[in-house]
Scaffold this motif. Structure first.
Motif, PDB file in Angstrom:
ATOM      1  N   ILE A  51       0.877  -1.175   0.000  1.00 41.26           N
ATOM      2  CA  ILE A  51       0.000   0.000   0.000  1.00 41.26           C
ATOM      3  C   ILE A  51       0.909   1.218   0.000  1.00 41.26           C
ATOM      4  CG2 ILE A  51      -1.831   1.242   1.210  1.00 41.26           C
ATOM      5  CD1 ILE A  51      -2.514  -1.461   2.566  1.00 41.26           C
ATOM      6  N   LEU A  52       0.762   2.071  -1.004  1.00 33.76           N
ATOM      7  CA  LEU A  52       1.775   3.099  -1.250  1.00 33.76           C
ATOM      8  C   LEU A  52       1.159   4.440  -1.673  1.00 33.76           C
ATOM      9  CD1 LEU A  52       4.925   3.549  -1.759  1.00 33.76           C
ATOM     10  CD2 LEU A  52       4.415   2.986  -4.141  1.00 33.76           C
ATOM     11  N   PRO A  53       1.489   5.547  -0.993  1.00 38.55           N
ATOM     12  CA  PRO A  53       1.156   6.870  -1.540  1.00 38.55           C
ATOM     13  C   PRO A  53       1.975   7.060  -2.809  1.00 38.55           C
ATOM     14  CG  PRO A  53       1.764   7.010   0.784  1.00 38.55           C
ATOM     15  CD  PRO A  53       2.169   5.646   0.312  1.00 38.55           C
ATOM     16  N   CYS A  54       1.387   7.612  -3.826  1.00 38.41           N
ATOM     17  CA  CYS A  54       2.061   7.700  -5.120  1.00 38.41           C
ATOM     18  C   CYS A  54       3.385   8.452  -5.023  1.00 38.41           C
ATOM     19  CB  CYS A  54       1.160   8.399  -6.138  1.00 38.41           C
ATOM     20  SG  CYS A  54       1.819   8.351  -7.814  1.00 38.41           S
ATOM     21  N   PRO A  55       4.488   7.837  -5.506  1.00 40.70           N
ATOM     22  CA  PRO A  55       5.789   8.529  -5.523  1.00 40.70           C
ATOM     23  C   PRO A  55       5.740   9.732  -6.465  1.00 40.70           C
ATOM     24  CG  PRO A  55       6.049   6.149  -5.836  1.00 40.70           C
ATOM     25  CD  PRO A  55       4.590   6.461  -6.012  1.00 40.70           C
ATOM     26  N   GLU A  56       6.818  10.509  -6.418  1.00 40.71           N
ATOM     27  CA  GLU A  56       6.881  11.708  -7.253  1.00 40.71           C
ATOM     28  C   GLU A  56       7.475  11.437  -8.626  1.00 40.71           C
ATOM     29  OE1 GLU A  56       5.513  14.508  -6.555  1.00 40.71           O
ATOM     30  OE2 GLU A  56       4.931  13.931  -4.516  1.00 40.71           O
ATOM     31  N   ASP A  57       8.026  10.220  -8.836  1.00 41.40           N
ATOM     32  CA  ASP A  57       8.654   9.959 -10.136  1.00 41.40           C
ATOM     33  C   ASP A  57       8.391   8.522 -10.569  1.00 41.40           C
ATOM     34  OD1 ASP A  57      11.303   8.231  -9.486  1.00 41.40           O
ATOM     35  OD2 ASP A  57      10.938   9.685  -7.889  1.00 41.40           O
ATOM     36  N   ALA A  58       8.461   8.302 -11.860  1.00 40.84           N
ATOM     37  CA  ALA A  58       8.144   7.004 -12.449  1.00 40.84           C
ATOM     38  C   ALA A  58       9.169   5.936 -12.072  1.00 40.84           C
ATOM     39  CB  ALA A  58       8.051   7.134 -13.967  1.00 40.84           C
ATOM     40  N   ALA A  59      10.424   6.305 -11.937  1.00 40.42           N
ATOM     41  CA  ALA A  59      11.461   5.313 -11.635  1.00 40.42           C
ATOM     42  C   ALA A  59      11.208   4.662 -10.281  1.00 40.42           C
ATOM     43  CB  ALA A  59      12.835   5.977 -11.658  1.00 40.42           C
ATOM     44  N   THR A  60      10.807   5.454  -9.298  1.00 44.89           N
ATOM     45  CA  THR A  60      10.530   4.914  -7.956  1.00 44.89           C
ATOM     46  C   THR A  60       9.330   3.987  -8.000  1.00 44.89           C
ATOM     47  OG1 THR A  60      11.435   6.904  -6.905  1.00 44.89           O
ATOM     48  CG2 THR A  60       9.998   5.503  -5.573  1.00 44.89           C
ATOM     49  N   LEU A  61       8.277   4.397  -8.699  1.00 44.67           N
ATOM     50  CA  LEU A  61       7.083   3.551  -8.784  1.00 44.67           C
ATOM     51  C   LEU A  61       7.396   2.250  -9.523  1.00 44.67           C
ATOM     52  CD1 LEU A  61       4.124   2.993  -8.314  1.00 44.67           C
ATOM     53  CD2 LEU A  61       3.588   4.363 -10.351  1.00 44.67           C
ATOM     54  N   ARG A  62       8.162   2.328 -10.601  1.00 39.78           N
ATOM     55  CA  ARG A  62       8.527   1.125 -11.346  1.00 39.78           C
ATOM     56  C   ARG A  62       9.242   0.125 -10.429  1.00 39.78           C
ATOM     57  NH1 ARG A  62       9.947  -0.583 -16.657  1.00 39.78           N
ATOM     58  NH2 ARG A  62       9.410   1.463 -17.539  1.00 39.78           N
ATOM     59  N   ALA A  63      10.165   0.608  -9.621  1.00 35.30           N
ATOM     60  CA  ALA A  63      10.914  -0.266  -8.713  1.00 35.30           C
ATOM     61  C   ALA A  63       9.984  -0.953  -7.715  1.00 35.30           C
ATOM     62  CB  ALA A  63      11.980   0.542  -7.979  1.00 35.30           C
ATOM     63  N   GLU A  64       8.992  -0.222  -7.219  1.00 41.76           N
ATOM     64  CA  GLU A  64       8.048  -0.804  -6.258  1.00 41.76           C
ATOM     65  C   GLU A  64       7.175  -1.871  -6.933  1.00 41.76           C
ATOM     66  OE1 GLU A  64       8.408  -0.420  -3.291  1.00 41.76           O
ATOM     67  OE2 GLU A  64       8.878   1.637  -2.694  1.00 41.76           O
ATOM     68  N   ILE A  65       6.741  -1.589  -8.152  1.00 36.45           N
ATOM     69  CA  ILE A  65       5.921  -2.566  -8.883  1.00 36.45           C
ATOM     70  C   ILE A  65       6.730  -3.836  -9.150  1.00 36.45           C
ATOM     71  CG2 ILE A  65       4.728  -3.036 -11.063  1.00 36.45           C
ATOM     72  CD1 ILE A  65       4.017  -0.031 -11.159  1.00 36.45           C
ATOM     73  N   GLU A  66       7.977  -3.665  -9.543  1.00 31.30           N
ATOM     74  CA  GLU A  66       8.809  -4.816  -9.898  1.00 31.30           C
ATOM     75  C   GLU A  66       9.151  -5.682  -8.687  1.00 31.30           C
ATOM     76  OE1 GLU A  66      12.056  -2.928 -11.898  1.00 31.30           O
ATOM     77  OE2 GLU A  66      11.059  -2.981 -13.869  1.00 31.30           O
ATOM     78  N   SER A  67       9.084  -5.110  -7.476  1.00 29.11           N
ATOM     79  CA  SER A  67       9.449  -5.860  -6.275  1.00 29.11           C
ATOM     80  C   SER A  67       8.239  -6.354  -5.474  1.00 29.11           C
ATOM     81  CB  SER A  67      10.356  -5.012  -5.370  1.00 29.11           C
ATOM     82  OG  SER A  67       9.710  -3.804  -4.991  1.00 29.11           O
ATOM     83  N   HIS A  68       7.042  -6.156  -6.004  1.00 29.04           N
ATOM     84  CA  HIS A  68       5.826  -6.634  -5.340  1.00 29.04           C
ATOM     85  C   HIS A  68       4.882  -7.238  -6.378  1.00 29.04           C
ATOM     86  CE1 HIS A  68       7.426  -3.672  -2.480  1.00 29.04           C
ATOM     87  NE2 HIS A  68       6.843  -4.400  -1.548  1.00 29.04           N
ATOM     88  N   ASP A  69       4.002  -8.132  -5.911  1.00 29.59           N
ATOM     89  CA  ASP A  69       3.013  -8.714  -6.824  1.00 29.59           C
ATOM     90  C   ASP A  69       1.891  -7.728  -7.111  1.00 29.59           C
ATOM     91  OD1 ASP A  69       4.114 -11.489  -6.941  1.00 29.59           O
ATOM     92  OD2 ASP A  69       3.730 -11.379  -4.782  1.00 29.59           O
ATOM     93  N   ILE A  70       1.474  -6.999  -6.059  1.00 27.86           N
ATOM     94  CA  ILE A  70       0.369  -6.052  -6.173  1.00 27.86           C
ATOM     95  C   ILE A  70       0.758  -4.753  -5.477  1.00 27.86           C
ATOM     96  CG2 ILE A  70      -2.015  -5.564  -5.444  1.00 27.86           C
ATOM     97  CD1 ILE A  70      -2.501  -8.619  -5.629  1.00 27.86           C
ATOM     98  N   VAL A  71       0.432  -3.628  -6.087  1.00 28.22           N
ATOM     99  CA  VAL A  71       0.647  -2.321  -5.466  1.00 28.22           C
ATOM    100  C   VAL A  71      -0.687  -1.581  -5.435  1.00 28.22           C
ATOM    101  CG1 VAL A  71       1.763  -0.065  -5.651  1.00 28.22           C
ATOM    102  CG2 VAL A  71       3.061  -2.139  -6.170  1.00 28.22           C
ATOM    103  N   VAL A  72      -1.089  -1.166  -4.248  1.00 31.71           N
ATOM    104  CA  VAL A  72      -2.265  -0.308  -4.079  1.00 31.71           C
ATOM    105  C   VAL A  72      -1.742   1.113  -4.050  1.00 31.71           C
ATOM    106  CG1 VAL A  72      -4.127   0.370  -2.543  1.00 31.71           C
ATOM    107  CG2 VAL A  72      -3.572  -2.059  -2.830  1.00 31.71           C
ATOM    108  N   LEU A  73      -2.089   1.908  -5.044  1.00 35.09           N
ATOM    109  CA  LEU A  73      -1.536   3.252  -5.191  1.00 35.09           C
ATOM    110  C   LEU A  73      -2.559   4.302  -4.780  1.00 35.09           C
ATOM    111  CD1 LEU A  73       1.200   4.389  -6.158  1.00 35.09           C
ATOM    112  CD2 LEU A  73       0.122   4.801  -8.376  1.00 35.09           C
TER     113      LEU A  73
END
Length: 250
Positions: free
Chosen positions: A152-174
């Motif tokens: 469960i994640l408040p949306c990051p400020e940049d795409a690179a950070t979000l991509r890393a979180e998606i790649e390291s988890h099965d599901i991301v609640v944004l």
């Protein structure tokens, strides 16, 4: 005298929780309703449409969402002082919020301020339905099965950070997506996972938006307050179906 803080969410509340909330609402001396600065109406109050209670007891609080921590600290300190003083006078207060009161809610700041100034306050917090739980139910979108890892994640400020979180988890609640929605959708399409993802905004309210495939979601039409994204890195496993190798082997 205790303060009873509770919430009303757009989806129907379970009978026991709804009954306790309505009883507190109707017996309160004052009912505080938060409204975001810049908003014309309180969403929490909109969710009470059709509920009978004495609206002369309503007191609106305009919430300052300033990113400056010092400004926010002063804002919540003053609000806490106001509520604590009324509680010491023996008044019963109700504080309305939406979703779950202790999940990314301003209520957490208010509760901490009141507890700090009036520790003996008899506060009661009723649990609510988070935006992502409501979205998952509306879209029939499992938030995790088996041993899937969900973030469960408040949306990051940049795409690179979000991509890393998606790649390291099965599901991301944004959550707290706001104006970032256009580049978030671009990222999901670039990663070729948009069709596995869900989006919900203003669930149960006027202007509701629901989408179970984000491949063609229009960011301009969907953007706004009260939005949540459900991101799945891979397609959901169809566990009710036999493996391909077993088909026709009977």
């Amino acid at each position: 005298m205790g303060a009873c803080f509770f919430l009303i969410t757009p989806p129907p509340a379970p009978p026991t929780r709804r009954g306790a909330a309505l009883a507190a609402l109707r017996s309160a001396d004052l009912i505080y309703i938060p409204r975001a600065r810049g908003a014309d109406l309180s969403v929490a109050l909109q969710c009470l449409e059709g509920v009978e209670f004495d609206r002369s007891r309503l007191r609106e609080i305009e919430f300052n969402m300033d990113p400056d921590r010092q400004v926010l600290q002063e804002h919540y300190a003053l609000l806490g002082q106001q509520l604590a003083a009324q509680l010491r006078e023996g008044q019963q207060l109700v504080y309305l919020t939406i979703g779950d009161a202790l999940t990314y809610s301003t209520y957490g700041y208010v509760l901490a301020a009141v507890r700090d100034l009036y520790p003996q306050c008899d506060c009661v917090t009723l649990p609510g339905i988070t935006s992502y739980a409501a979205a998952a139910a509306a879209l029939e979108w499992p938030l995790g099965v088996g041993k899937e890892r969900t973030l469960i994640l408040p949306c990051p400020e940049d795409a690179a950070t979000l991509r890393a979180e998606i790649e390291s988890h099965d599901i991301v609640v944004l959550m707290k997506v706001g104006a970032r929605l256009p580049w978030v959708l671009d990222l999901l399409r670039e990663m070729d996972i948009a069709r596995h993802c869900g989006f919900a905004r203003r669930i149960g309210l006027e202007g509701e938006v629901l989408a179970s495939d984000l491949s063609t979601l229009d960011a301009a039409e969907a953007s706004g307050y009260l939005a949540v994204l459900l991101i799945r890195k891979t397609a959901q496993a169809q566990r009710h179906r036999p493996p391909a190798s077993l088909k026709g082997s009977a």
